[in-house]
Design a protein around this motif. Structure first.
Motif, PDB file in Angstrom:
ATOM      1  N   MET A   1     -47.999  34.362 -34.801  1.00  0.00           N
ATOM      2  CA  MET A   1     -48.727  33.745 -35.907  1.00  0.00           C
ATOM      3  C   MET A   1     -48.448  32.237 -35.931  1.00  0.00           C
ATOM      4  SD  MET A   1     -48.332  34.486 -39.950  1.00  0.00           S
ATOM      5  CE  MET A   1     -49.590  33.988 -41.082  1.00  0.00           C
ATOM      6  N   ARG A   2     -49.495  31.487 -36.253  1.00  0.00           N
ATOM      7  CA  ARG A   2     -49.320  30.032 -36.323  1.00  0.00           C
ATOM      8  C   ARG A   2     -49.444  29.569 -37.779  1.00  0.00           C
ATOM      9  NH1 ARG A   2     -53.680  27.224 -33.549  1.00  0.00           N
ATOM     10  NH2 ARG A   2     -52.825  28.088 -31.654  1.00  0.00           N
ATOM     11  N   ILE A   3     -48.517  28.682 -38.172  1.00  0.00           N
ATOM     12  CA  ILE A   3     -48.547  28.159 -39.544  1.00  0.00           C
ATOM     13  C   ILE A   3     -48.646  26.634 -39.507  1.00  0.00           C
ATOM     14  CG2 ILE A   3     -47.170  30.082 -40.468  1.00  0.00           C
ATOM     15  CD1 ILE A   3     -44.734  28.149 -40.523  1.00  0.00           C
ATOM     16  N   GLY A   4     -48.922  26.040 -40.666  1.00  0.00           N
ATOM     17  CA  GLY A   4     -48.894  24.586 -40.802  1.00  0.00           C
ATOM     18  C   GLY A   4     -47.590  24.191 -41.479  1.00  0.00           C
ATOM     19  N   ILE A   5     -46.955  23.140 -40.979  1.00  0.00           N
ATOM     20  CA  ILE A   5     -45.696  22.677 -41.583  1.00  0.00           C
ATOM     21  C   ILE A   5     -45.796  21.200 -41.919  1.00  0.00           C
ATOM     22  CG2 ILE A   5     -43.200  22.369 -41.280  1.00  0.00           C
ATOM     23  CD1 ILE A   5     -43.205  24.633 -39.275  1.00  0.00           C
TER      24      ILE A   5
ATOM     25  N   SER B   1     -40.552  19.241 -47.995  1.00  0.00           N
ATOM     26  CA  SER B   1     -41.218  19.952 -46.911  1.00  0.00           C
ATOM     27  C   SER B   1     -41.885  21.206 -47.463  1.00  0.00           C
ATOM     28  CB  SER B   1     -40.214  20.328 -45.824  1.00  0.00           C
ATOM     29  OG  SER B   1     -39.731  19.140 -45.210  1.00  0.00           O
ATOM     30  N   ALA B   2     -42.968  21.612 -46.786  1.00  0.00           N
ATOM     31  CA  ALA B   2     -43.708  22.795 -47.221  1.00  0.00           C
ATOM     32  C   ALA B   2     -44.346  23.431 -45.994  1.00  0.00           C
ATOM     33  CB  ALA B   2     -44.778  22.393 -48.237  1.00  0.00           C
TER      34      ALA B   2
ATOM     35  N   ALA C   1     -33.816  20.985 -36.361  1.00  0.00           N
ATOM     36  CA  ALA C   1     -33.973  22.365 -35.890  1.00  0.00           C
ATOM     37  C   ALA C   1     -33.618  23.345 -37.011  1.00  0.00           C
ATOM     38  CB  ALA C   1     -33.089  22.615 -34.673  1.00  0.00           C
ATOM     39  N   HIS C   2     -32.574  23.029 -37.764  1.00  0.00           N
ATOM     40  CA  HIS C   2     -32.190  23.928 -38.855  1.00  0.00           C
ATOM     41  C   HIS C   2     -33.240  23.985 -39.944  1.00  0.00           C
ATOM     42  CE1 HIS C   2     -28.449  24.320 -36.821  1.00  0.00           C
ATOM     43  NE2 HIS C   2     -28.231  25.352 -37.606  1.00  0.00           N
ATOM     44  N   ILE C   3     -33.827  22.843 -40.226  1.00  0.00           N
ATOM     45  CA  ILE C   3     -34.876  22.821 -41.253  1.00  0.00           C
ATOM     46  C   ILE C   3     -36.087  23.636 -40.767  1.00  0.00           C
ATOM     47  CG2 ILE C   3     -36.544  21.300 -42.415  1.00  0.00           C
ATOM     48  CD1 ILE C   3     -34.166  19.241 -42.519  1.00  0.00           C
ATOM     49  N   LEU C   4     -36.472  23.417 -39.508  1.00  0.00           N
ATOM     50  CA  LEU C   4     -37.634  24.144 -38.979  1.00  0.00           C
ATOM     51  C   LEU C   4     -37.348  25.636 -38.855  1.00  0.00           C
ATOM     52  CD1 LEU C   4     -38.880  21.555 -36.324  1.00  0.00           C
ATOM     53  CD2 LEU C   4     -40.047  22.242 -38.435  1.00  0.00           C
TER      54      LEU C   4
ATOM     55  N   GLY D   1     -38.415  23.783 -30.596  1.00  0.00           N
ATOM     56  CA  GLY D   1     -38.034  24.718 -29.531  1.00  0.00           C
ATOM     57  C   GLY D   1     -36.744  25.448 -29.888  1.00  0.00           C
ATOM     58  N   ILE D   2     -35.751  24.685 -30.359  1.00  0.00           N
ATOM     59  CA  ILE D   2     -34.470  25.288 -30.733  1.00  0.00           C
ATOM     60  C   ILE D   2     -34.668  26.254 -31.911  1.00  0.00           C
ATOM     61  CG2 ILE D   2     -32.144  24.785 -31.631  1.00  0.00           C
ATOM     62  CD1 ILE D   2     -32.390  22.014 -30.228  1.00  0.00           C
ATOM     63  N   ALA D   3     -35.588  25.897 -32.791  1.00  0.00           N
ATOM     64  CA  ALA D   3     -35.816  26.712 -33.993  1.00  0.00           C
ATOM     65  C   ALA D   3     -36.605  27.987 -33.702  1.00  0.00           C
ATOM     66  CB  ALA D   3     -36.548  25.873 -35.044  1.00  0.00           C
ATOM     67  N   GLY D   4     -37.017  28.175 -32.450  1.00  0.00           N
ATOM     68  CA  GLY D   4     -37.682  29.425 -32.087  1.00  0.00           C
ATOM     69  C   GLY D   4     -39.198  29.354 -32.073  1.00  0.00           C
TER      70      GLY D   4
END
Ligand SMILES: Nc1ncnc2c1ncn2[C@@H]1O[C@H](COP(=O)(O)OP(=O)(O)OP(=O)(O)O)[C@@H](O)[C@H]1O
Ligand SMILES: [Mg+2]
Length: 463
Positions: A1-5, A12-13, A157-160, A207-210
């Motif tokens: 699934m693709r989301i908008g960030i 952030s939302a 990465a942690h935030i994402l 990438g790190i965030a998966g």
């Protein structure tokens, strides 16, 4: 699934369109979270080095080895002071390397304990230790030494990852792709190279965030896609997004169910956080001796710049013992853990209250009992003048570049809540209707729409 960030400087939302409906990701009860993260671990700092008896013994061992070496080779013996200084330097470097190794090996555990949003800020202020990183986006485009860059990547990465896992739980399906918003111009100390670095950091962090795949869309173009859906007729509109770190403008042809076409965009790497620094310098720092105590003005800028870790570190290193009272005590209190964060919170609150005109006050009890700031409309004017002038110049540039007047102006971004800011936008385009979008959700709603489209054709561009 693709989301908008929407990875915002201040908030952030994330969102996705599910069965034709816009669904915002909920972070607890909220539809956005403050872009702040708190790590309980203390990152090593050379300034924390203290010669303990064990380290002193290491210094002695090195001094003895140096002397033995001198005797063996017949070299002229160096002075006591010199040999000792060199030995301390070696021990200090080994100590730092050891700390860095410990930090690296414990980082997994420490990062698992990370807190996000307001919770992060509260934990930092309550615990009085650890690390709070606010608005990391402000640093993406700055010259970073490789170690700091690594830290910034892992923070992003942690935030994402927080966003990805929260969205995965809410939608009940693995979220592996995203369209991430980007400002037209990142805040940068290296010109356009800063923007490239910022995108590199976000890509690596994703990438790190998966995330298996990410693409980027300019934030005002995203807001345009959101506005597009509400327009029954075709029109050329100007989109203005005034956020925490940047102000972005796009000119687009929208509406009538046809594909939106982006014509041009303009960016100013300034936003609401600059107003906070302005408010802090103008209304708060005089209580700490700015312009009266002989302390160079850049010290106050460093203290006010809570989003800039090197500047904050620089401020904390200063020695204010020789400054006149009461400023010496106040400055030293401001160097304490969490004090600049608290002051910035107050400066932002005063800015928000004053942006609707009137008066506002803030207590600085955490610096000195009874110390307080009271500010009025004149203070907002002084704190925001530079930003508003730059914003007006950006809008002038857009007006000159687009030959025809836009049919409407769509305004979004948290800073657009300020009536003074709204008036200034309207004054740049007399007679053009201004449409007020949701200040917080315009960009993320458009990113969710963009996430529905094939990656290569997010939005067509006229140029
Ligand atoms: N009533 C108000 N008056 C003035 N400023 C406000 C008001 N309400 C919120 N703000 C400011 O809006 C800013 C946040 O806006 P927003 O959430 O759009 O930024 P962001 O998307 O995180 O940043 P960016 O898009 O620049 O990366 C903050 O600086 C906040 O202080
Ligand atoms: Mg924004």
């Amino acid at each position: 699934m693709r989301i908008g960030i929407d990875f915002g400087t201040s908030y952030s939302a994330a969102a996705a369109v599910v069965d034709g409906q816009l669904e915002l990701v909920r972070f607890g009860e909220e539809r956005q979270f403050r872009t702040a993260v708190f790590f309980p671990e203390v990152v090593p700092d050379f300034d924390d080095f203290v010669l303990t008896p064990a380290l002193e013994a290491q210094v002695e061992t090195i001094i003895r080895a140096t002397r033995a070496d001198e005797r063996r080779t017949g070299r002229t013996p160096r002075s006591e002071g010199e040999v000792r200084r060199d030995a301390i330097r070696v021990v200090r470097r080994q100590w730092m390397e050891e700390r860095l190794r410990e930090a690296a090996s414990s980082s997994v555990a420490s990062f698992q304990d990370a807190l996000f949003g307001e919770e992060a800020v509260e934990a930092y202020l309550e615990e009085g230790t650890g690390n709070l990183i606010e608005s990391p986006k402000s640093m993406f485009g700055y010259k970073l030494d490789p170690r700091v860059r690594k830290t910034i990547v892992s923070i992003a990465a942690h935030i994402l990852e927080h966003v990805r896992l929260t969205a995965t739980r809410q939608f009940g399906t693995p979220v592996r792709e995203a369209v991430i918003g980007r400002p037209v111009e990142f805040r940068s100390s290296m010109g356009p190279a800063g923007g490239d670095q910022a995108l590199g950091i976000l890509r690596e962090a994703a990438g790190i965030a998966g995330f298996d795949g990410v693409s980027f869309l300019e934030e005002p173009a995203a807001a345009a896609m959101h506005y597009h859906l509400s327009l029954a007729g075709r029109q050329r509109a100007l989109i203005v997004d005034i956020g925490g770190g940047t102000t972005d403008v796009a000119y687009a042809e929208l509406g009538a169910g046809q594909a939106p076409v982006m014509h041009r965009s303009w960016g100013l790497p300034r936003g609401g956080t600059d107003l906070d620094v302005g408010m802090s310098l103008h209304a708060f720092m005089p209580l700490f001796g700015k312009d009266v105590a002989g302390v160079p003005v850049h010290h106050f800028v460093e203290a006010a710049s809570v989003h800039n870790l090197p500047k904050q570190r620089e401020f904390r290193k200063q020695d204010y013992r020789r400054v006149d009272e009461p400023f010496a005590s106040r400055l030293r209190a401001l160097q304490g853990t969490g004090a600049t964060t608290r002051l910035n919170q107050q400066a932002e609150r005063v800015k928000i209250e004053l942006s609707g005109a009137g008066e506002a006050s803030a207590s600085l009890d955490f610096i000195e009992p009874g110390l307080a700031v009271s500010a009025g409309g004149g203070d907002f004017h002084a704190a925001s003048e530079d930003f508003l002038d730059r914003m007006a110049r950006l809008l002038d540039e857009a007006r000159v570049d687009i030959a025809d007047a836009p049919a409407s102006i769509f305004l979004t971004g948290g800073t657009s809540r300020s009536p003074q800011v709204r008036d200034r936008v309207a004054a740049s385009f007399p007679g053009i209707p201004v449409v007020h979008g949701d200040p917080s959700l315009g960009v993320v709603s458009g990113l969710a729409q963009a996430a529905l489209l094939p990656v290569s054709s997010n939005v067509s561009s006229a140029s």
